[in-house]
Motif scaffolding. Structure first.
Motif, PDB file in Angstrom:
ATOM      1  N   LYS A   1       0.815  -1.215   0.000  1.00  0.00           N
ATOM      2  CA  LYS A   1       0.000   0.000   0.000  1.00  0.00           C
ATOM      3  C   LYS A   1       0.850   1.268   0.000  1.00  0.00           C
ATOM      4  O   LYS A   1       0.488   2.270  -0.625  1.00  0.00           O
ATOM      5  CB  LYS A   1      -0.915   0.002   1.226  1.00  0.00           C
ATOM      6  N   ASN A   2       2.007   1.219   0.663  1.00  0.00           N
ATOM      7  CA  ASN A   2       2.761   2.443   0.901  1.00  0.00           C
ATOM      8  C   ASN A   2       4.063   2.589   0.125  1.00  0.00           C
ATOM      9  O   ASN A   2       4.575   3.707  -0.015  1.00  0.00           O
ATOM     10  CB  ASN A   2       3.081   2.561   2.399  1.00  0.00           C
ATOM     11  N   TYR A   3       4.606   1.483  -0.403  1.00  0.00           N
ATOM     12  CA  TYR A   3       5.963   1.571  -0.934  1.00  0.00           C
ATOM     13  C   TYR A   3       6.145   0.874  -2.287  1.00  0.00           C
ATOM     14  O   TYR A   3       7.212   0.335  -2.566  1.00  0.00           O
ATOM     15  CB  TYR A   3       6.956   1.004   0.079  1.00  0.00           C
ATOM     16  N   SER A   4       5.147   0.896  -3.125  1.00  0.00           N
ATOM     17  CA  SER A   4       5.291   0.286  -4.449  1.00  0.00           C
ATOM     18  C   SER A   4       5.982   1.255  -5.411  1.00  0.00           C
ATOM     19  O   SER A   4       5.912   2.482  -5.248  1.00  0.00           O
ATOM     20  CB  SER A   4       3.923  -0.097  -5.010  1.00  0.00           C
ATOM     21  N   GLU A   5       6.647   0.699  -6.411  1.00  0.00           N
ATOM     22  CA  GLU A   5       7.268   1.526  -7.444  1.00  0.00           C
ATOM     23  C   GLU A   5       6.225   2.363  -8.182  1.00  0.00           C
ATOM     24  O   GLU A   5       6.468   3.514  -8.534  1.00  0.00           O
ATOM     25  CB  GLU A   5       8.023   0.645  -8.441  1.00  0.00           C
ATOM     26  N   ASP A   6       5.071   1.770  -8.440  1.00  0.00           N
ATOM     27  CA  ASP A   6       4.011   2.490  -9.149  1.00  0.00           C
ATOM     28  C   ASP A   6       3.564   3.724  -8.374  1.00  0.00           C
ATOM     29  O   ASP A   6       3.324   4.796  -8.958  1.00  0.00           O
ATOM     30  CB  ASP A   6       2.812   1.571  -9.393  1.00  0.00           C
ATOM     31  N   LEU A   7       3.441   3.566  -7.052  1.00  0.00           N
ATOM     32  CA  LEU A   7       3.040   4.693  -6.207  1.00  0.00           C
ATOM     33  C   LEU A   7       4.083   5.796  -6.268  1.00  0.00           C
ATOM     34  O   LEU A   7       3.758   6.987  -6.399  1.00  0.00           O
ATOM     35  CB  LEU A   7       2.847   4.218  -4.771  1.00  0.00           C
ATOM     36  N   LEU A   8       5.360   5.420  -6.203  1.00  0.00           N
ATOM     37  CA  LEU A   8       6.452   6.382  -6.288  1.00  0.00           C
ATOM     38  C   LEU A   8       6.414   7.132  -7.613  1.00  0.00           C
ATOM     39  O   LEU A   8       6.485   8.367  -7.654  1.00  0.00           O
ATOM     40  CB  LEU A   8       7.791   5.650  -6.152  1.00  0.00           C
ATOM     41  N   ILE A   9       6.279   6.395  -8.707  1.00  0.00           N
ATOM     42  CA  ILE A   9       6.274   7.010 -10.038  1.00  0.00           C
ATOM     43  C   ILE A   9       5.112   7.978 -10.192  1.00  0.00           C
ATOM     44  O   ILE A   9       5.267   9.093 -10.709  1.00  0.00           O
ATOM     45  CB  ILE A   9       6.220   5.919 -11.123  1.00  0.00           C
ATOM     46  N   ASN A  10       3.928   7.574  -9.751  1.00  0.00           N
ATOM     47  CA  ASN A  10       2.746   8.438  -9.869  1.00  0.00           C
ATOM     48  C   ASN A  10       2.906   9.731  -9.072  1.00  0.00           C
ATOM     49  O   ASN A  10       2.525  10.820  -9.531  1.00  0.00           O
ATOM     50  CB  ASN A  10       1.500   7.683  -9.406  1.00  0.00           C
TER      51      ASN A  10
END
Length: 236
Positions: A216-225
């Motif tokens: 929920k908090n540390y995915s690559e996708d979340l970072l990129i977005n």
């Protein structure tokens, strides 16, 4: 000279935003010559297609890690004093025969010097193997004295393993009571207590919930977005 050069180069930028991976680092930057620059905290991300709870443990057989012992795992690209190598060695001296410490990233000389209840593994680029080691561990320990953001701790949690970290350098920002524990640096007694609470089952963690927290908090996708949104906001 380097300091003055960097100060000049960074100060010449217009419409610049700086991202940092933790509130701790944000505070550090706010006390530097970059203090007037817009700062945003954006946590680093990991590849969740690699780091997830594994059920197959080929690496365990490869490195002869006992199935009948509790595993305390540490991972670093280079092991030295600032990464807490001495903490693991001191801990190994206090552990009984029911525990084994596994350290990934040691060089050959370090492996030749470790204690009998420690297993040393050289640095590996095999992420699948690393994910298996994370998944097999009963607890992940990061006693580092110097971190900007602990990627290995996040990787371990994504594999469902509870983590114990120091209260320094922003590492405590990634730990909640549902995923791990925090100890004070240089407090060996507190560290031993935290390890025993987990490995003796006095504090129980749900591996699935730990993995979900990392997802929920540390995915690559979340970072990129997050980075893309910040970039678009600067362009406007």
């Amino acid at each position: 000279f380097n300091y003055q050069l960097k100060r000049k180069l960074f100060s010449d930028f217009e419409n610049m935003m700086i991202t940092v991976p933790s509130n701790w680092m944000k505070d550090i930057v706010e006390h530097s010559f970059l203090k007037d620059t817009e700062l945003k905290v954006v946590s680093n991300g990991i590849d969740l297609d690699v780091f997830y709870p594994r059920k197959q443990f080929d690496a365990i057989n490869k490195y002869q890690i006992p199935n009948n012992k509790k595993v305390i795992l540490g991972v670093a690209s280079i092991w030295e004093e600032r990464k807490g190598l001495c903490v693991f060695i001191n801990l190994a001296r206090e552990l009984n025969e029911n525990y084994v410490i596994v350290l990934v990233g040691l060089n050959r000389y370090q492996i030749s010097q470790i204690l009998p209840n420690m297993i040393g593994i050289e640095r590996t680029e095999n992420k699948e193997e690393l994910a298996e080691l994370y998944s097999r561990a009963d607890v992940f320990l990061n006693p580092s004295e110097e971190e900007s953001f602990s990627m290995v701790t996040i990787e371990a949690m994504a594999c469902g393993t509870p983590a114990i970290v120091t209260n320094l350098y922003g590492m405590d920002e990634i730990i909640t009571k549902e995923v791990g524990l925090i100890f004070e640096m240089d407090n060996d007694e507190m560290l031993a207590e935290k390890i025993n609470l987990i490995l003796n089952g006095e504090i129980k963690f749900d591996k699935n919930e730990i993995s979900k927290y990392a997802n929920k908090n540390y995915s690559e996708d979340l970072l990129i977005n997050k980075l893309l949104k910040l970039y678009e906001s600067i362009k406007k």
